[in-house]
Enzyme design. Structure first.
Site, short mmCIF file in Angstrom:
data_model
loop_
_atom_site.label_atom_id
_atom_site.label_comp_id
_atom_site.label_asym_id
_atom_site.label_seq_id
_atom_site.Cartn_x
_atom_site.Cartn_y
_atom_site.Cartn_z
N HIS A 101 -3.03 82.58 -42.41
CA HIS A 101 -3.11 83.15 -41.07
C HIS A 101 -1.71 83.13 -40.46
O HIS A 101 -1.03 82.10 -40.47
CB HIS A 101 -4.07 82.35 -40.18
CG HIS A 101 -4.07 82.81 -38.75
ND1 HIS A 101 -3.37 82.16 -37.76
CD2 HIS A 101 -4.65 83.89 -38.17
CE1 HIS A 101 -3.54 82.80 -36.61
NE2 HIS A 101 -4.31 83.85 -36.83
N GLY A 262 -9.56 89.08 -31.77
CA GLY A 262 -8.13 89.21 -31.61
C GLY A 262 -7.36 88.50 -32.70
O GLY A 262 -7.71 88.58 -33.87
N HIS A 263 -6.32 87.76 -32.30
CA HIS A 263 -5.41 87.14 -33.26
C HIS A 263 -6.02 85.94 -33.97
O HIS A 263 -5.63 85.60 -35.08
CB HIS A 263 -4.13 86.72 -32.54
CG HIS A 263 -3.05 86.22 -33.43
ND1 HIS A 263 -2.48 86.98 -34.44
CD2 HIS A 263 -2.43 85.01 -33.49
CE1 HIS A 263 -1.56 86.29 -35.06
NE2 HIS A 263 -1.51 85.07 -34.51
N PHE A 264 -6.98 85.27 -33.31
CA PHE A 264 -7.61 84.07 -33.88
C PHE A 264 -9.10 84.33 -34.09
O PHE A 264 -9.93 83.88 -33.30
CB PHE A 264 -7.42 82.88 -32.94
CG PHE A 264 -6.04 82.29 -32.91
CD1 PHE A 264 -5.61 81.43 -33.91
CD2 PHE A 264 -5.16 82.61 -31.89
CE1 PHE A 264 -4.34 80.88 -33.88
CE2 PHE A 264 -3.89 82.07 -31.85
CZ PHE A 264 -3.47 81.20 -32.85
#
Length: 286
Positions: A101, A262-264
């Site tokens: 990630h 989103g990003h997480f």
């Protein structure tokens, strides 16, 4: 299964890692991004530890690992990969899948190029390896790559504030009430440690070498054809969804899943992510 917490000495640094599951089971190494640490994987490890062995380290400068000052230790992605590589060798891990990630992608692909025979598969969760994945978010950071002046560095300090950390967790999330604020609070507390901004600025600058490595990473994917699962937050404004789709260009059997996140993705799509990852990991042993 209980998540266990360990610290070992690697090259004079205390390196912290979380471990769960039976060590005789197939191993998944979880490599975290910015601005977080292995704490981002606590719930995923609990989800998967009944069937798999999971190891999640904190890089130097992050989480509970040592954080020497930026003028005392060389904060580069090559150096982060060196430490993780030494840790995995110390633990006797010679066969494992990777979960990458964000910053975990440049660390993980360095490991894959060094030891392609060890990699059983790759789970990329907003872990980028393509120019297509770099969004306009990167423009001020690109300016720092082109001219690493104090002014350009200082312009990036806003990315290290509580407001920026909150944005990272909540942008692109349809229902922000699902975002546990404990994660961002923990991340921010560590970002706010004396000297940590200089550590992060050093890594912002060194990230500029990674796009130059993309062709080598893509060649690895084409030639080795590792089983690959992309479980990606499609609303990510840092690493866009085109970065996920691009993996299918090089890995013939790549599995691409774009989640409404989103990003997480793990913060709001944990169960969905865990189910996809479990199915993927099971397939590696078929």
């Amino acid at each position: 299964m209980t998540v266990r917490h360990h610290t070992v000495e690697i090259d004079g640094l205390n390196v912290f890692y979380r471990e769960a599951g039976d060590p005789s089971a197939p191993t998944l190494v979880l490599l975290h991004g910015f601005p977080t640490s292995s704490i981002a994987y606590r719930e995923l490890m609990e989800e998967l530890s009944d069937e798999f062995h999971l190891v999640a380290p904190d890089y130097p400068g992050f989480g509970h690992s040592s954080a020497p000052a930026a003028d005392e230790w060389d904060y580069t992605f090559d150096h982060l990969a060196d430490v993780v590589d030494r840790l995995l060798e110390t633990l006797g891990l010679t066969s494992y899948a990777l979960h990458i990630h964000d910053y975990g992608a440049p660390v993980g692909f360095r490991l894959a190029l060094r030891h392609p025979e060890r990699i059983t598969g790759i789970v990329t969760q907003n872990g980028n390896a393509y120019d297509e994945g770099l969004t306009p978010f990167w423009e001020p950071i690109r300016a720092y790559w082109a001219d690493p002046s104090q002014a350009n560095g200082d312009a990036l300090r806003g990315l290290l504030t509580r407001e920026a950390t909150h944005w990272q967790y909540t942008h692109g999330v349809p229902d922000t009430s699902l975002v546990n604020p404990d994660n961002e609070a923990f991340d921010q507390a560590l970002l706010d440690r004396p000297g940590n901004q200089e550590i992060q600025l050093a890594l912002f600058l060194d990230y500029g070498v990674n796009p130059g490595h993309y062709p080598a990473w893509q060649d690895y994917l084409r030639t080795q054809q590792p089983p690959l699962l992309a479980v990606w937050g499609r609303n990510d404004e840092i690493f866009g969804a085109d970065g996920a789709r691009a993996y299918a260009r090089d890995v013939k059997q790549a599995r691409i899943h774009l989640l409404d996140a989103g990003h997480f993705p793990l913060t709001t799509r944990l169960k969905q992510s865990a189910a996809l990852i479990r199915d993927f990991l099971r397939g590696l042993s078929d």
